[in-house]
Every structure is written in structure tokens, then in C-alpha cells.
Design an enzyme around this catalytic site. Structure first.
Site, PDB file in Angstrom:
ATOM      1  N   GLU A 104      77.362  34.606  15.556  1.00 40.88           N
ATOM      2  CA  GLU A 104      77.520  34.534  17.021  1.00 40.88           C
ATOM      3  C   GLU A 104      78.036  35.861  17.578  1.00 40.88           C
ATOM      4  O   GLU A 104      77.609  36.290  18.650  1.00 40.88           O
ATOM      5  CB  GLU A 104      78.460  33.379  17.384  1.00 40.88           C
ATOM      6  N   GLU A 124      77.730  25.569  10.991  1.00 39.71           N
ATOM      7  CA  GLU A 124      78.820  24.758  11.546  1.00 39.71           C
ATOM      8  C   GLU A 124      78.638  23.263  11.373  1.00 39.71           C
ATOM      9  O   GLU A 124      79.603  22.528  11.164  1.00 39.71           O
ATOM     10  CB  GLU A 124      78.997  25.062  13.053  1.00 39.71           C
TER      11      GLU A 124
HETATM   12  N1  CAA Z   1      87.639  30.675   7.094  1.00 39.39           N
HETATM   13  C1  CAA Z   1      88.698  30.736   6.263  1.00 39.39           C
HETATM   14  N2  CAA Z   1      88.597  30.955   4.953  1.00 39.39           N
HETATM   15  C2  CAA Z   1      87.375  31.112   4.452  1.00 39.39           C
HETATM   16  C3  CAA Z   1      86.214  31.036   5.234  1.00 39.39           C
HETATM   17  C4  CAA Z   1      86.382  30.819   6.625  1.00 39.39           C
HETATM   18  N3  CAA Z   1      85.341  30.764   7.457  1.00 39.39           N
HETATM   19  N4  CAA Z   1      85.135  31.226   4.447  1.00 39.39           N
HETATM   20  C5  CAA Z   1      85.601  31.417   3.204  1.00 39.39           C
HETATM   21  N5  CAA Z   1      86.951  31.346   3.202  1.00 39.39           N
HETATM   22  C6  CAA Z   1      87.832  31.528   2.044  1.00 39.39           C
HETATM   23  C7  CAA Z   1      87.609  30.485   0.963  1.00 39.39           C
HETATM   24  O1  CAA Z   1      88.369  29.327   1.222  1.00 39.39           O
HETATM   25  C8  CAA Z   1      88.061  31.212  -0.270  1.00 39.39           C
HETATM   26  O2  CAA Z   1      89.467  31.188  -0.262  1.00 39.39           O
HETATM   27  P1  CAA Z   1      90.289  31.073  -1.631  1.00 39.39           P
HETATM   28  O3  CAA Z   1      89.894  32.278  -2.429  1.00 39.39           O
HETATM   29  O4  CAA Z   1      91.701  31.022  -1.200  1.00 39.39           O
HETATM   30  O5  CAA Z   1      89.812  29.793  -2.242  1.00 39.39           O
HETATM   31  C9  CAA Z   1      87.645  32.655  -0.007  1.00 39.39           C
HETATM   32  O6  CAA Z   1      87.474  32.743   1.428  1.00 39.39           O
HETATM   33  C10 CAA Z   1      86.339  33.075  -0.665  1.00 39.39           C
HETATM   34  O7  CAA Z   1      85.363  32.088  -0.362  1.00 39.39           O
HETATM   35  P2  CAA Z   1      84.372  31.521  -1.479  1.00 39.39           P
HETATM   36  O8  CAA Z   1      85.146  31.180  -2.695  1.00 39.39           O
HETATM   37  O9  CAA Z   1      83.574  30.460  -0.833  1.00 39.39           O
HETATM   38  O10 CAA Z   1      83.499  32.822  -1.771  1.00 39.39           O
HETATM   39  P3  CAA Z   1      81.935  32.980  -1.948  1.00 39.39           P
HETATM   40  O11 CAA Z   1      81.699  34.416  -2.118  1.00 39.39           O
HETATM   41  O12 CAA Z   1      81.438  32.002  -2.965  1.00 39.39           O
HETATM   42  O13 CAA Z   1      81.266  32.507  -0.563  1.00 39.39           O
HETATM   43  C11 CAA Z   1      80.911  32.418   1.825  1.00 39.39           C
HETATM   44  C12 CAA Z   1      81.483  33.223   0.615  1.00 39.39           C
HETATM   45  C13 CAA Z   1      79.399  32.312   1.719  1.00 39.39           C
HETATM   46  C14 CAA Z   1      81.316  33.151   3.067  1.00 39.39           C
HETATM   47  C15 CAA Z   1      81.514  30.988   1.805  1.00 39.39           C
HETATM   48  O14 CAA Z   1      82.910  31.080   1.691  1.00 39.39           O
HETATM   49  C16 CAA Z   1      81.225  30.192   3.044  1.00 39.39           C
HETATM   50  O15 CAA Z   1      80.170  29.594   3.158  1.00 39.39           O
HETATM   51  N6  CAA Z   1      82.189  30.149   3.992  1.00 39.39           N
HETATM   52  C17 CAA Z   1      82.086  29.343   5.182  1.00 39.39           C
HETATM   53  C18 CAA Z   1      81.212  30.000   6.187  1.00 39.39           C
HETATM   54  C19 CAA Z   1      81.158  29.155   7.429  1.00 39.39           C
HETATM   55  O16 CAA Z   1      80.986  27.950   7.380  1.00 39.39           O
HETATM   56  N7  CAA Z   1      81.304  29.812   8.577  1.00 39.39           N
HETATM   57  C20 CAA Z   1      81.281  29.136   9.812  1.00 39.39           C
HETATM   58  C21 CAA Z   1      82.685  28.851  10.210  1.00 39.39           C
HETATM   59  S1  CAA Z   1      82.759  27.785  11.591  1.00 39.39           S
HETATM   60  C22 CAA Z   1      82.541  28.773  12.924  1.00 39.39           C
HETATM   61  O17 CAA Z   1      82.281  29.929  12.826  1.00 39.39           O
HETATM   62  C23 CAA Z   1      82.770  27.993  14.196  1.00 39.39           C
HETATM   63  C24 CAA Z   1      82.343  28.664  15.450  1.00 39.39           C
HETATM   64  O18 CAA Z   1      81.208  28.682  15.839  1.00 39.39           O
HETATM   65  C25 CAA Z   1      83.380  29.140  16.357  1.00 39.39           C
END
Ligand code: CAA
Length: 698
Positions: A104, A124
Site C-alpha cells: 500500500e 490481509e
Molecule cells: N508485523 C510484525 N512482525 C512481523 C510481521 C509483521 N507484519 N511480519 C513478520 N514479523 C515477524 C515474525 O513474527 C518473525 O518474528 P520472530 O522472529 O520474533 O518470530 C519475524 O518477523 C520474521 O518473520 P518470519 O519468521 O515469518 O520470516 P520469513 O522470512 O519466513 O517471512 C514474511 C517473512 C514473508 C514477511 C512473513 O513474515 C509474512 O508473511 N509476514 C506477514 C506479512 C503480512 O501479512 N503483512 C500484512 C500485514 S497487515 C497490514 O499491512 C494491514 C494494513 O493494510 C494496514
């Protein structure tokens, strides 16, 4: 400036560098830094602003840890609007995963370039919400409604080449995000490229949104976020941009308030926390390259397939050359599936089946294996024989694993001279597909053997859960209790079909009787026979109608008939007309007058029995944390992810009410409904299961 965003001026270009590891989540400090960076760039007289991320990725999304807490200004939608409205040319250079709020932010900048390995997406809905910072309004303007609906309702990650085709990216180039971003920004400035705010683009062409809504709703099996997101995209077509944003916000806030959002976010963090065990901190796993699998039936072949796909070499031990060839046939069949789905190439298929896999009929072939898993017949004497032989041939330090689903791993370990090397690795069938692995830790299992179990799980891309030794470990022990609850309801008047329907409406992929038909009714029959042979508690209610089905040769899908009749194929089940008469005869024999059950009561009793047993499992230390139970049920038993798991569901439902129901049902059947001491304790202390998860993490 906050430290989360670095600022630097390179000629006419202000560079905003995100530095908020590990994933540059858009937490408060990052949002403040972005706004301050834009203001400073404008004050400094820059002509353009370049935004990129340091470390592993561009922004991977909003900071999920802030959800449910009081919002702090500036909020992300405002930040995106501020970026879009910036009078300077704003460019994003992306790498890693630009997800959710990350994409976004990128869509609010005027131009977007990325390295080829970048993936973008709006995931999301998988967290129970919808893109809330303009994604539902800007993406359809850029990529069209159809592509936007697909991406937003599935949450799928899109590769850079596809994103380029869809118009989400303007350019894809090899290099670091900083290098390619600076070169592209210079190029844009040199060519006099104008600002290009997506919000000023024409509204996209509409589609039949009601039809899409219905389809998406049905596919969600009760999950509401994907369907709600359809309405937000509809607003992009039907309302002016600002009003569309307001509608998106309204729908976003509605979803933010739901239990589904809480459940899905619990699942997100729990699936990451589940393999992080305090006891394994600093413990190195043993080497893991060559593994042995004993028994090439469905389970053994599935385990071998998963191991081959993960790059391990596998020795498959069977009783005879014919049985070994049959096992190879099953493994090849599984790998053919992976080949068809494009997961491996034809050349890899060849290597895996001809070089990485060795067939054997002699235990000596396992002498070099780093880890051996047996998947032989589920009988203690058979297992003991296998382990005595492994003890004799395996090299020192080899991990000796049993794939038993019920038997006592301590007893199996005791037959060897090296119980510290013995562990349970309980896979779920088909093992190359199902995500769950229970790592069963026996009394004498060494910590580095536990670490090796988890390392294997990670290598096979499983969700590994630590379980202690008891009958059925975490998953099957709880399953056995809620199945018993369903059987009691049948005796008292419900039908298997009403129970399946009620639980499928609750969100289970399949009701318990459809699952039993799929797994094979002979499995439950064998367990019942074993338990009766061990001696049932005289207070336990028992029934034999299901045994009669088995005695008549009806084992479910594999024989064409079980609770359902599958004459028209496995997907078109109809009730088997022989079943209700058997149940009615049983009720009559036990002198039970059947009563009506509402679907609501069925779900309440079934879930309460699951929660009560799960609380016993946690209370006894079989599962270390409530979240371990939740992940077991989610990844091994078809529990709806959007409810977070049985113990998250219990927290959301309210523990005092559940305990009150359990106590009232205990008046009819004190043995089955004996409240779990942990549940009573939590209610008395006004705490819940999530408090225990938090304590374990601190
Ligand atoms: N917020 C906070 N913490 C997050 C995060 C997020 N969006 N995404 C990842 N993390 C944290 C994980 O919890 C993890 O923490 P720990 O090491 O303490 O366990 C760390 O970051 C690394 O994450 P992964 O172990 O998952 O690492 P990866 O390399 O396997 O994957 C990733 C990376 C693809 C980014 C995966 O973490 C992921 O899919 N994250 C979520 C992405 C997501 O859903 N984003 C949308 C958020 S909602 C939003 O944005 C709402 C809006 O419109 C306003």
C-alpha cells in the site's frame, strides 16, 4: 527523524531508507519517520524522494503486534495519503516481500521498480482484515478489478514478473534496491516524468460484485474477511476516490473488531512460536543427511517422499524385495504428483527416485543413517523387535524414531541400550502433504535429539509441536475425547449427519464421521478393541454400532461404504441407510429414549469436550503451552484457522461459561465431563489460556 527511517540527500534525490529489522514492519516509528522524511525532503528542496528498505525486505506490512492496541498517529492510511500528495516525485524500489501495508505504501508512491526476486501481495484477509491503507482502492486502479479481486481475496504473493505485467510495477531490474532505485529516479527526473498519483486515476470498470461476493463467501467456509474485501473493491468502482477510502476504512474497522481477526493473528504468531522452545536454546541438532525409513506403506512412503523432496537421501527398508518395489511405486506415485504440480522437474524426479532413494531388505543397510524412522505395524511387540534390531546395527549417535500414534515411546526406548537417542516423530497421513509433526519427547530423550526432531520438521517444512508421552500424545488424545463426545450425542438422539453438518458449519473442513470414513473405520475399531482389552473404566459409556459396521466389512471410503455411501465417488457422499437402524437398535438395547439436539448444542458440547481434554493435556505438561494444542488441531485435524485453535476459541468464548456448562453436564455423566483442574484454576484466578502463552514467552 526516528532511527527507523534513515535520511540522506543524493543530489536532487532524498533517500528514505527503512531500517526496522527483521521485516521493516510499518510500526509507529517507521510511520513517523516516513512523514518526517517527506517534510525534510520538501524543505531541503529535493526534486524526488526514493523509498527503499535495508536488510531482508521492503516493508513486509503493518506491524501486526500493534493490532488491538490503541492506535498511534500518524496512522498508515494518512501516511499513504501524505506520500501520494507529496509535491515531489516519489519512487519505491522494492526487494524481498512488499506485503499488505508495504504494498500500500508502494502504491502511494508515483513509480515502482523492483528486483526480480521480489514478491508483492495484499495478504490481509489471511489475518482476518482487509487492506486498510488504500489497497482496495488503489490496486484496482492500477491492475484492474479482476486481478485486484484475485489478489485481495486470496492474499496470494505475486512474483515480480507477473506484477510487472499487471502494471503494479513499472520496471524490474537486477541489482540492489538502492542502486536500481537511484538509477530509475534519475532517469525519471531526466525525462521530466510527471508525478503520477494513483488516487487521481479513473475509477476501474465494475464486475458483477454480488456474484463474486457469493462465490468468495462460500469458498471462505465461514471466514468473512475475503468476502468483505469484495465490497471494499466494489466501492473503488462506485464511489469517488476519497469516499471509497472512507468505505474501505469502515469495513476495515468492522473486521478489526472480530474474533476471526483475533483467531487468525493468534495463528500467525503461534505457528512461528511453536518451534521456539526455551529448552532448545543453544542446543545444536545432530547431523542430518541420510535417513532410513522402515516400512513402505502409505505412511512410510509419505515420510520418504517428504524427506526426498527436502534433499535428504533415503534408505527404504522392507521385508522382501517385492514389498520394497511396491514401496518405491508408492513413492514414485507421490513424486509424480509433485512433478505434475511443477514442484520438481523431470530431471529431479529421476535423481530422487534413482539416486537419492535406496531400497533394502537387510537392517545392515541402515548402519550409516543419521536418523531412522519406523512406520511399521502399530503393535508394541512389532515395534520392540524393530528397535532391538536398530540398536544392533545403527551407528552411535543415530536418532532412532518411532512414528507410533498411540504407543508408549518410553517402553519402546527401554528395549534399546540407548534410550537417549529414541524419540517419537508422529507424522500425519499423507505425510508428504499434511503439515503437522508431533515431536514426542520420552523421559530419557536427549535435548540434541529433540533439537534434531525439530530440525527435521523444519527441513520438511512441517509445523512441529513438542508433545509428551501419553496415550495419543496431544492430537489423538484430544481427538479420542471429542469423538467420544460425538458418540454420546448419537446414543442420546443426534445423528452422525446432523453432527457433521453442524461442525462443518462451525468451520471444520469435514465433520468427525466423514473424517472417520476417510481415515478408515478399521482404525477406530482397532483402538476400541485395544482399549476394551485393556479394560474400560466401568463408568465409561460404550457403544458397539460402529463395530457392527466394521464387522460387515464397511470401513468407509476405501470399501465404498461407512457412515456414508460413496457409490457415486468419494466427493458425493450420501448417508448409508444401514447406519441409523444400527444406532436405533443400540439406543433400544441401552434403554435410551432419544431426544433432539440443536446444532448449537452439538457444537457447544463437542467444543467443550475438546477444550476440557486440551486443558488436561496442558495441565499435565503433555503440551507445554496452550498454543501447542491450538497448532496441533489447526495443522493436523482440520480445525478452522480463523478460530485460532480450540483454546483460543475457549478464551474468546469465555472460560467461566464453558466451565459452568461442563459442570452442569457432569451431573448427567460425571466420568466423561470431569472438569480439567487447569480450567478450574484459570477460572478461579480470572485468567485465560493466552495468559499462559504469554507467561511461557516471557
Ligand atoms: N508485523 C510484525 N512482525 C512481523 C510481521 C509483521 N507484519 N511480519 C513478520 N514479523 C515477524 C515474525 O513474527 C518473525 O518474528 P520472530 O522472529 O520474533 O518470530 C519475524 O518477523 C520474521 O518473520 P518470519 O519468521 O515469518 O520470516 P520469513 O522470512 O519466513 O517471512 C514474511 C517473512 C514473508 C514477511 C512473513 O513474515 C509474512 O508473511 N509476514 C506477514 C506479512 C503480512 O501479512 N503483512 C500484512 C500485514 S497487515 C497490514 O499491512 C494491514 C494494513 O493494510 C494496514
Amino acid at each position: 527523524m526516528t532511527e527507523a527511517i534513515g535520511y540522506e540527500l543524493d543530489g536532487d534525490i532524498a533517500i528514505l531508507k527503512a531500517q526496522n529489522p527483521p521485516v521493516n514492519a510499518l510500526g509507529h516509528a517507521v510511520r513517523v519517520g516516513l512523514v518526517e522524511g517527506l517534510e525534510r525532503a520538501e524543505r531541503d528542496g529535493a526534486k524526488a524522494v526514493l523509498i527503499y528498505g535495508e536488510g531482508a525486505t521492503y516493508f513486509a506490512g503493518a506491524d501486526i503486534r500493534e493490532f488491538g492496541k490503541p492506535p498511534l498517529e500518524p496512522m498508515l492510511p494518512g501516511v499513504c495519503d501524505r506520500i501520494e500528495a507529496c509535491p515531489l516525485l516519489v519512487v519505491s524500489a522494492m526487494h524481498g516481500t512488499a506485503l499488505g501495508g508495504g504494498l500500500e505504501v508502494a502504491l502511494s508512491t508515483h513509480y515502482r521498480i523492483a528486483v526480480p526476486a521480489t514478491r508483492v501481495g495484499l495478504p490481509e484477509v489471511l489475518l482476518g482484515i482487509l487492506p486498510g491503507a488504500g489497497g482496495t482502492q488503489r490496486l484496482p486502479r492500477v491492475a484492474g478489478v479482476e486481478a485486484a479481486l484475485d489478489m485481495i481475496t486470496t492474499g496470494r504473493h505475486v512474483r515480480a514478473d507477473e506484477a510487472l505485467e499487471l502494471g503494479i510495477l513499472d520496471k524490474v531490474e537486477e541489482g540492489t534496491p538502492r542502486e536500481i532505485g537511484l538509477a530509475y529516479t534519475r532517469e525519471l527526473l531526466a525525462s521530466g516524468a510527471p508525478r503520477r498519483p494513483v488516487g487521481e486515476m479513473a475509477a476501474p470498470e465494475p464486475v458483477d460484485f454480488d456474484a463474486v461476493y457469493e462465490t468468495v463467501l462460500k469458498k471462505g467456509r465461514g471466514q468473512i474477511s475475503p468476502a468483505t474485501a469484495v465490497r471494499a473493491v466494489q466501492a473503488a468502482c462506485e464511489l469517488p476516490f476519497r469516499e471509497g477510502l472512507a468505505r474501505e476504512r469502515e469495513l476495515f474497522m468492522e473486521l478489526m473488531d472480530t474474533d476471526q481477526r483475533e483467531g487468525l493473528i493468534h495463528a500467525f504468531f503461534s505457528e512461528r512460536a511453536v518451534s521456539k522452545l526455551p529448552e532448545l536454546k543453544g542446543v545444536e541438532p545432530r547431523d542430518l543427511n541420510a535417513i532410513g525409513v522402515i516400512g513402505g506403506g502409505t505412511m512410510g512412503a509419505g515420510i520418504a517422499t517428504a524427506a526426498l523432496l527436502a534433499g535428504l537421501t533415503v534408505t527404504m527398508l522392507e521385508m522382501s524385495p517385492e514389498a520394497a518395489e511396491a514401496a518405491k511405486g508408492r513413492i514414485s506415485g507421490n513424486l509424480q504428483g509433485a512433478l505434475k504440480r511443477g514442484k520438481i522437474s523431470a530431471a529431479q524426479f529421476e535423481t530422487l527416485t534413482e539416486q537419492a532413494l535406496t531400497l533394502a531388505t537387510d537392517y545392515d543397510a541402515l548402519s550409516d543413517a543419521d536418523l531412522v524412522i519406523e512406520a511399521v505395524f502399530e503393535e508394541m511387540d512389532v515395534k520392540k523387535k524393530v528397535f532391538s534390531q536398530l540398536d544392533a546395527v545403527c551407528k552411535p549417535g543415530a536418532v532412532l524414531a518411532t512414528n507410533t500414534s498411540y504407543l508408549d515411546v518410553n517402553e519402546i526406548a527401554a528395549i534399546t541400550s540407548r534410550p537417549e537417542d529414541v524419540i517419537g516423530l508422529h507424522f500425519f497421513s499423507p505425510a508428504h502433504v499434511m503439515k503437522l509433526l508431533e515431536v514426542v519427547v520420552a523421559d530419557k530423550t536427549a535435548p540434541d535429539v529433540v533439537a534434531t526432531g525439530f530440525a527435521l520438521g523444519k527441513r520438511l517444512r512441517k509445523i512441529s509441536v513438542r508433545a509428551g508421552v501419553c496415550d495419543g500424545f496431544i492430537g489423538n488424545r484430544i481427538l479420542s475425547t471429542y469423538r467420544t463426545c460425538a458418540d454420546h450425542m448419537i446414543l442420546d438422539g443426534a445423528s452422525p449427519y446432523q453432527i457433521d453438518k453442524a461442525l462443518e458449519a462451525f468451520g471444520f473442513a469435514m465433520g468427525p464421521f466423514a473424517v472417520a470414513d476417510l481415515a478408515g473405520l478399521d482404525i477406530g475399531w482397532a483402538v476400541r478393541k485395544r482399549k476394551r482389552a485393556e479394560g474400560l473404566d466401568p463408568r465409561a459409556r460404550d457403544s458397539s454400532y460402529a463395530d457392527k459396521l466394521c464387522e460387515d466389512g464397511h470401513f468407509g471410503q476405501k470399501t465404498g461404504k461407512g457412515y456414508y455411501d460413496y457409490a457415486a465417488g468419494p466427493k458425493s457422499r450420501v448417508p448409508n441407510p444401514d447406519v441409523m437402524p444400527l444406532i436405533e437398535a443400540e439406543r433400544a438395547a441401552q434403554g435410551i429414549t432419544p431426544r433432539d439436539f440443536s446444532d448449537e448444542e452439538i457444537v457447544r458440547r463437542y467444543m467443550a469436550s475438546m477444550v476440557n481434554e486440551a486443558a488436561k493435556v496442558v495441565g499435565e505438561g503433555i503440551a507445554r503451552r496452550p498454543l501447542d494444542v491450538d497448532m496441533t488441531l489447526l495443522f493436523g485435524y482440520g480445525f478452522p484457522r480463523y478460530r485460532g485453535g480450540p483454546l483460543k476459541w475457549a478464551d474468546l468464548e469465555g472460560l467461566p461459561g464453558l466451565l459452568a456448562d461442563i459442570r452442569s453436564w457432569a451431573e448427567e455423566d460425571a466420568y466423561f465431563w470431569e472438569p480439567a483442574p487447569l480450567l478450574e484454576k484459570l477460572v478461579a484466578e480470572d485468567r485465560n489460556f493466552d495468559d499462559l502463552n504469554k507467561e511461557a514467552a516471557s
